[in-house]
Design an enzyme around this catalytic site. Structure first.
Site, PDB file in Angstrom:
ATOM      1  N   SER A 175       6.009   7.638   1.725  1.00 33.09           N
ATOM      2  CA  SER A 175       5.686   6.238   1.409  1.00 33.09           C
ATOM      3  C   SER A 175       5.458   6.066  -0.085  1.00 33.09           C
ATOM      4  O   SER A 175       5.985   5.136  -0.706  1.00 33.09           O
ATOM      5  CB  SER A 175       4.417   5.804   2.141  1.00 33.09           C
ATOM      6  OG  SER A 175       4.653   5.675   3.497  1.00 33.09           O
ATOM      7  N   ARG A 209      -1.459   2.237  -3.917  1.00 32.04           N
ATOM      8  CA  ARG A 209      -2.152   2.157  -2.611  1.00 32.04           C
ATOM      9  C   ARG A 209      -2.249   0.728  -2.099  1.00 32.04           C
ATOM     10  O   ARG A 209      -2.206   0.484  -0.898  1.00 32.04           O
ATOM     11  CB  ARG A 209      -3.549   2.779  -2.707  1.00 32.04           C
ATOM     12  CG  ARG A 209      -3.520   4.268  -2.490  1.00 32.04           C
ATOM     13  CD  ARG A 209      -4.840   4.834  -2.036  1.00 32.04           C
ATOM     14  NE  ARG A 209      -4.625   6.237  -1.746  1.00 32.04           N
ATOM     15  CZ  ARG A 209      -4.571   6.760  -0.534  1.00 32.04           C
ATOM     16  NH1 ARG A 209      -4.772   6.017   0.536  1.00 32.04           N
ATOM     17  NH2 ARG A 209      -4.341   8.033  -0.370  1.00 32.04           N
ATOM     18  N   HIS A 211       1.011  -0.025  -0.639  1.00 30.42           N
ATOM     19  CA  HIS A 211       1.116   0.774   0.594  1.00 30.42           C
ATOM     20  C   HIS A 211       0.393   0.073   1.747  1.00 30.42           C
ATOM     21  O   HIS A 211       0.929  -0.054   2.853  1.00 30.42           O
ATOM     22  CB  HIS A 211       0.499   2.151   0.299  1.00 30.42           C
ATOM     23  CG  HIS A 211       0.566   3.126   1.411  1.00 30.42           C
ATOM     24  ND1 HIS A 211      -0.567   3.641   2.009  1.00 30.42           N
ATOM     25  CD2 HIS A 211       1.607   3.716   2.028  1.00 30.42           C
ATOM     26  CE1 HIS A 211      -0.216   4.503   2.946  1.00 30.42           C
ATOM     27  NE2 HIS A 211       1.103   4.572   2.982  1.00 30.42           N
TER      28      HIS A 211
END
Ligand SMILES: C/C1=C2N=C(/C=C3N=C(/C(C)=C4\N[C@@](C)([C@@H]5N=C1[C@](C)(CCC(=O)O)[C@H]5CC(=O)O)[C@@](C)(CC(=O)O)[C@@H]4CCC(=O)O)[C@@](C)(CC(=O)O)[C@@H]\3CCC(=O)O)C(C)(C)[C@@H]/2CCC(=O)O
Length: 209
Positions: A16, A39, A42
């Site tokens: 990812s 993040r 994500h």
């Protein structure tokens, strides 16, 4: 025929993050900011989010230092406080969410405000040097800004201001960035939310990935 899929958690994260770094335009972020933005993207599953992420200068560095020094983390919603990965925290930091304190409903009635905003009144003893994480409630961010207009109100070390939605979210974040009372990061506009906010905290609490 059983479905074949990736079952290794570390490999899923690795893939990812590699995809995000290949697809997102992260060039304008410094070394402390970049893993935070990765993040956040994500958590949202949304390359392009980076265009709406705005840091005040040095925010990520200041927040990392505050967490390393043991700053408490003050959260507007349980969805935020529950998402923080405790083993990542560098100093066994306290994670505080006052939303469900039994005093809050009566206080909210008296104040004529939401429970989310009212609950911040119970932050006052913890606010000095804290890292604030507002991921849900625009009214909480507006109320924090109003509290901080009083020079006697203790100052947090940093604010992650990412409330989400259609009523007050964009406006509260614009107000934060128009006159930041301390280092801050936002996602501009309607986007935001608890997951994105937790992701930012979890990145700031970690060694750089
Ligand atoms: C108006 C509110 C909004 N809530 C949004 C989105 C989500 N909220 C969820 C949940 C479970 C909770 N929201 C409350 C914070 C609740 N939400 C509100 C308030 C009515 C007012 C806040 C505000 O406008 O600033 C607020 C109640 C209050 O009096 O403060 C929650 C406390 C409600 C409750 O369960 O009692 C609760 C928080 C629980 C917790 O984690 O502690 C959602 C999961 C929605 C759902 O259940 O369907 C979702 C989560 C979004 C996220 O990522 O955090 C908005 C969109 C932020 C909205 C404010 C703006 C708008 O445009 O309407």
């Amino acid at each position: 025929m059983p479905h074949d899929y990736e079952k290794d958690g570390a490999a899923i994260y690795h893939q990812s993050f590699a995809t995000i770094r290949a697809e997102a335009d992260l060039a304008r972020f410094d070394a402390d900011e970049e893993p935070v933005v990765v993040r956040m993207i994500h958590a949202a599953g949304l390359v392009g989010l980076e265009r709406d992420v705005a840091f005040t200068p040095g925010m990520a560095t200041a927040a990392r230092a505050a967490l390393a020094a043991g700053a408490p983390i003050l959260c507007d919603a349980r969805m935020v406080s529950e998402g923080i990965t405790r083993p990542r925290l560098p100093a066994d930091n306290a994670v505080i969410c006052t939303l469900n304190d039994p005093r809050v409903p009566d206080m909210a009635r008296d104040m004529g405000n939401t429970r989310s905003a009212t609950a911040l009144e119970l932050w006052r003893p913890f606010l000095e040097g804290a890292v604030v994480a507002i991921g849900n409630a625009p009214t909480a961010l507006f109320h924090l800004l109003n509290m901080l207009e009083d020079p006697a109100c203790p100052r947090p070390a940093a604010i992650i201001g990412c409330p989400v939605g259609f009523v007050g979210a964009a406006e509260s974040k614009d107000a934060l960035m128009a006159a930041p009372p301390c280092p801050a990061v936002i996602v501009r506009g309607r986007l935001g939310g608890s997951a994105i906010t937790v992701a930012a905290i979890n990145a700031l609490a970690s060694r750089r990935e």
